[in-house]
Write a protein that holds these residues in place. Structure first.
Motif, mmCIF file in Angstrom:
data_model
loop_
_atom_site.group_PDB
_atom_site.id
_atom_site.type_symbol
_atom_site.label_atom_id
_atom_site.label_comp_id
_atom_site.label_asym_id
_atom_site.label_seq_id
_atom_site.Cartn_x
_atom_site.Cartn_y
_atom_site.Cartn_z
ATOM 1 N N ILE A 91 0.882 -1.177 0.000
ATOM 2 C CA ILE A 91 0.000 0.000 0.000
ATOM 3 C C ILE A 91 0.914 1.220 0.000
ATOM 4 N N VAL A 92 0.796 2.077 -1.022
ATOM 5 C CA VAL A 92 1.820 3.108 -1.201
ATOM 6 C C VAL A 92 1.716 4.225 -0.170
ATOM 7 N N THR A 93 2.904 4.642 0.297
ATOM 8 C CA THR A 93 3.031 5.688 1.299
ATOM 9 C C THR A 93 4.013 6.718 0.763
ATOM 10 N N LYS A 94 3.548 7.958 0.643
ATOM 11 C CA LYS A 94 4.372 9.030 0.063
ATOM 12 C C LYS A 94 5.680 9.191 0.858
ATOM 13 N N ASP A 95 6.759 9.274 0.143
ATOM 14 C CA ASP A 95 8.092 9.484 0.718
ATOM 15 C C ASP A 95 8.563 8.360 1.649
ATOM 16 N N MET A 96 7.841 7.234 1.662
ATOM 17 C CA MET A 96 8.274 6.093 2.479
ATOM 18 C C MET A 96 8.303 4.857 1.574
ATOM 19 N N LYS A 97 9.443 4.158 1.553
ATOM 20 C CA LYS A 97 9.612 3.017 0.655
ATOM 21 C C LYS A 97 8.424 2.060 0.704
ATOM 22 N N THR A 98 8.033 1.574 -0.464
ATOM 23 C CA THR A 98 6.954 0.595 -0.583
ATOM 24 C C THR A 98 7.471 -0.490 -1.510
ATOM 25 N N THR A 99 7.823 -1.636 -0.955
ATOM 26 C CA THR A 99 8.590 -2.619 -1.727
ATOM 27 C C THR A 99 7.782 -3.783 -2.293
ATOM 28 N N CYS A 100 6.555 -4.002 -1.788
ATOM 29 C CA CYS A 100 5.791 -5.208 -2.139
ATOM 30 C C CYS A 100 6.617 -6.458 -1.836
ATOM 31 N N ALA A 101 7.567 -6.356 -0.911
ATOM 32 C CA ALA A 101 8.452 -7.468 -0.520
ATOM 33 C C ALA A 101 9.176 -8.066 -1.723
ATOM 34 N N SER A 102 9.485 -7.199 -2.706
ATOM 35 C CA SER A 102 10.130 -7.655 -3.942
ATOM 36 C C SER A 102 11.428 -6.896 -4.188
ATOM 37 N N LYS A 103 12.392 -7.599 -4.769
ATOM 38 C CA LYS A 103 13.614 -6.921 -5.207
ATOM 39 C C LYS A 103 13.261 -5.861 -6.261
ATOM 40 N N MET A 104 12.179 -6.143 -7.018
ATOM 41 C CA MET A 104 11.747 -5.227 -8.081
ATOM 42 C C MET A 104 11.493 -3.818 -7.547
ATOM 43 N N LEU A 105 11.053 -3.717 -6.291
ATOM 44 C CA LEU A 105 10.724 -2.401 -5.728
ATOM 45 C C LEU A 105 11.534 -2.125 -4.455
ATOM 46 N N GLU A 106 12.706 -2.750 -4.359
ATOM 47 C CA GLU A 106 13.513 -2.646 -3.137
ATOM 48 C C GLU A 106 13.764 -1.199 -2.714
ATOM 49 N N ASP A 107 13.987 -0.313 -3.692
ATOM 50 C CA ASP A 107 14.305 1.081 -3.361
ATOM 51 C C ASP A 107 13.232 2.055 -3.836
ATOM 52 N N PHE A 108 12.047 1.541 -4.078
ATOM 53 C CA PHE A 108 10.995 2.394 -4.640
ATOM 54 C C PHE A 108 10.361 3.293 -3.576
ATOM 55 N N VAL A 109 10.395 4.594 -3.831
ATOM 56 C CA VAL A 109 9.772 5.563 -2.913
ATOM 57 C C VAL A 109 8.586 6.215 -3.633
ATOM 58 N N PRO A 110 7.360 5.891 -3.222
ATOM 59 C CA PRO A 110 6.180 6.440 -3.904
ATOM 60 C C PRO A 110 6.092 7.956 -3.780
ATOM 61 N N VAL A 111 5.437 8.574 -4.767
ATOM 62 C CA VAL A 111 5.298 10.032 -4.750
ATOM 63 C C VAL A 111 3.884 10.448 -4.332
ATOM 64 N N TYR A 112 3.049 9.492 -3.992
ATOM 65 C CA TYR A 112 1.722 9.840 -3.466
ATOM 66 C C TYR A 112 1.290 8.782 -2.455
ATOM 67 N N ASN A 113 0.216 9.102 -1.711
ATOM 68 C CA ASN A 113 -0.349 8.182 -0.732
ATOM 69 C C ASN A 113 -1.530 7.428 -1.314
ATOM 70 N N ALA A 114 -1.715 6.194 -0.903
ATOM 71 C CA ALA A 114 -2.979 5.489 -1.162
ATOM 72 C C ALA A 114 -4.087 6.275 -0.451
ATOM 73 N N THR A 115 -5.310 6.178 -0.970
ATOM 74 C CA THR A 115 -6.429 6.901 -0.348
ATOM 75 C C THR A 115 -6.625 6.457 1.108
ATOM 76 N N ALA A 116 -6.473 5.157 1.373
ATOM 77 C CA ALA A 116 -6.637 4.659 2.743
ATOM 78 C C ALA A 116 -5.620 5.317 3.680
ATOM 79 N N ILE A 117 -4.414 5.573 3.171
ATOM 80 C CA ILE A 117 -3.376 6.219 3.993
ATOM 81 C C ILE A 117 -3.753 7.670 4.274
ATOM 82 N N ASP A 118 -4.251 8.370 3.244
ATOM 83 C CA ASP A 118 -4.704 9.754 3.451
ATOM 84 C C ASP A 118 -5.797 9.807 4.515
ATOM 85 N N LYS A 119 -6.701 8.846 4.468
ATOM 86 C CA LYS A 119 -7.804 8.836 5.438
ATOM 87 C C LYS A 119 -7.301 8.560 6.852
ATOM 88 N N LEU A 120 -6.322 7.669 6.966
ATOM 89 C CA LEU A 120 -5.730 7.392 8.283
ATOM 90 C C LEU A 120 -5.058 8.634 8.834
#
Lengths: 487, 95
Positions: free
Chosen positions: A80-109
């Protein structure tokens, strides 16, 4: 009683009154995580600095503007993507991926004042039911660390069960919230398809995926869903249905409730001790005034294969976005674009992910599309019709959440087919889009057992009402794994 | 007994541009054959006249006003790409 052994609802009351500060709660939470992580490895990333800073900011907020989850710590599944916080999906594919936006559920939290404590471990791209396919190593079950916590939301379940956080978010494509909730002895809800926006949830199988809520009590779960549910302009499949305050449904009154118990749910393939635990739970519901009857589900045995075909077919399309060019892992060994695609995926994806993509491609290919994919979609209609018929007469369908207790680490090697008996119980809620919840209902050899309640579309209220009534009549939710007492 | 040869593995992996080692091909050949075998029970189901289900909760014509919104900053988005030049994502040689 320590701060971290309190429920979100209890913490919330203390925080609103100013009896504890958000900073105190956050510090206690981070300390507990530090104690337990070596044993269970529930987190991929603990957001120590971000959470501390956020708690300090929240403590400055005026008392009358505080949201329903003010100062409450929550862990987030790492798909679940979190802005400025790594979101890896537990995969090497996204090991260093830093999302540029929040999932809607995260915004609501965030709007409700919750504090994101960090990102939780899972099976790679949510493909698995043991959390063993994570690129970052497996999570262990807090009740017994020789066992898996289930999956794919294994980190989300283990963190809550170990008392690291009172709440977490998971995602459920074919049981991935409910099965780990059962294996770890907590409450896990997969709401109706469309109840929570999927915007920012990394897509696995789009017609099945749904964010789910995890907690130690039914009341906390209802509170969390009330905060994150609702329509979203960014997800056209999110529902415009009004979101009630789910905590208001916890009246304890289930007199006259009509409960269906599908015969296959207590039949072959389900461990006898689990059948006994669920039968005992059913008699508790009857003593509270529910009327329980056995029913047939003529196409239920085809649910797992229907799910394998549909989920893999949708996955092969969804995962084509990972090309290594726009974001994510990027091979160093490519002389041309074609090679870059091949090698990025060869090096970036794990085996389970590759296998499902290739199988999905086979199922969607011209020669097999009609016989596999379209046939599975038609079988899906038949399975849905079976449940529609049952729900014309009954309010909830009850059975075990899983056919066994937690597997021993390495026992299944994460192999999909070993989990057939569990999938019969888990995947129908996803195939039919119906809400389903797991609530603790016993122990076998000191490992937790979960009871699953499935409901009418958008009737999460009834599931919470029944689960709460059952929880209040039993003590299973009060037991905690020995890890919590530092043993 | 269903077979899914190493060549079959490569054939389908090529469509989705996934590179595989010899060991991978061997491993997936057996695993995917098992999967195909297990889903063959779908052939038993009488689906005559049954419509395929594409969405678990039917929703029709979900529309909203087509209004421009503040979206993500181009620079910020480009920063995720491994290689870039003049506001464009740079890729290896195409030919």
């Amino acid at each position: 009683m320590t701060l971290t052994s309190k429920t979100a609802t209890e913490l919330q009351a203390l925080l609103q009154k100013g009896e504890v500060t958000a900073k105190e709660v956050t510090e206690a939470t981070l300390q507990t995580i530090e104690q337990h992580e070596e044993k269970i490895h529930a987190f991929i990333h603990v957001a120590k600095e971000e959470a501390t800073k956020r708690a300090e900011q929240l403590d400055q907020e005026a008392a009358n503007t505080r949201g329903r989850l003010f100062g409450v710590p929550i862990g987030i599944k790492d798909n679940i993507v979190t802005k400025d916080m790594k979101t890896t999906c537990a995969s090497k594919m996204l090991e260093d991926f830093v999302p540029v936006y929040n999932a809607t559920a995260i915004d609501k939290l965030e709007a409700a004042g919750a504090i994101n404590i960090g990102k939780l471990n899972m099976d790679e791209f949510a493909m698995g039911s043991t959390s063993e396919t994570s690129f970052f190593g497996n999570t262990l079950n807090p009740w017994n660390t020789d066992y898996v916590p289930g999956g794919s939301s294994g980190g989300s379940a283990a963190a809550v069960a170990a008392g690291e956080v009172p709440l977490s978010l998971g995602s459920d494509t074919g049981g991935s919230v409910r099965q780990p909730a059962a294996f770890c002895g907590i409450v896990g809800m997969k709401p109706t398809y469309g109840r929570i926006s999927r915007f920012g949830l990394t897509a696995f199988a789009s017609s099945l995926d749904q964010i789910g809520t995890m907690s130690r009590t039914v009341e906390d779960n209802a509170l969390l869903l009330s905060v994150i549910a609702g329509e979203d302009d960014n997800d056209s499949s999110s529902s415009a249905k009004e979101v009630p305050d789910f905590t208001a449904a916890l009246t304890g009154d289930i007199k006259g409730l009509k409960v269906a118990v599908p015969k296959p749910y207590l039949g072959e393939g389900v461990d006898t001790e689990i059948v006994a635990a669920v039968r005992e739970a059913i008699s508790v519901l009857e003593s509270l005034g529910a009327v329980c009857e056995e029913v047939e589900l003529p196409h239920i045995q085809y649910a797992p294969t229907t799910y394998y075909v549909i989920s893999s077919s949708e996955a092969q399309s969804n995962l084509s976005r990972f090309d290594g060019l726009r974001y994510g892992y990027h091979t160093e060994n490519a002389e041309n674009l074609e090679q870059a695609y091949f090698r990025t995926r060869q090096e970036g994806f794990g085996n389970e992910v590759k296998k499902r993509i290739i199988f999905g491609t086979y199922a969607m290919s011209a020669d097999h599309h009609e016989d596999l994919y379209v046939r599975a979609q038609k079988t899906r209609t038949l399975i849905a019709q079976d449940f529609d018929a049952v729900f014309e007469k009954y309010d909830v369908v009850i059975g075990p959440t899983a056919a066994t207790t937690a597997f021993k680490l390495g026992e299944t090697g994460g192999d999909q087919l070993v989990h057939y008996a569990n999938d019969v119980l888990a995947v129908p809620a996803n195939l039919t889009g119906r809400p389903a919840l797991s609530v603790p209902c016993g122990f076998v050899n000191e490992l937790p057992v979960g009871m699953q309640l499935m409901g009418k579309h958008f009737d999460e209220e009834t599931l919470y009402k029944v689960a709460h009534a059952y929880e209040q009549a039993t003590d299973f939710h009060k037991r905690t794994p020995s890890i919590q007492e530092g043993k | 007994m269903t077979t899914f040869s190493k060549e079959d593995v490569k054939y389908f992996a090529d469509f989705v541009r996934i590179g595989l080692s010899e060991e991978d091909k061997e491993n997936f050949s057996a695993k995917i054959a098992d999967l195909i075998e297990s889903v063959s029970d779908l052939k038993e189901v009488d689906v005559t006249g049954v419509k395929p289900m594409t969405h678990p909760v039917a929703m029709i014509n979900v529309l909203r006003e087509d209004e421009p919104k503040d979206i993500l900053d181009r620079e910020v988005m480009l920063a995720s790409a491994e290689d870039q030049e003049d506001g464009l994502i740079k890729v290896p040689d195409i030919l």
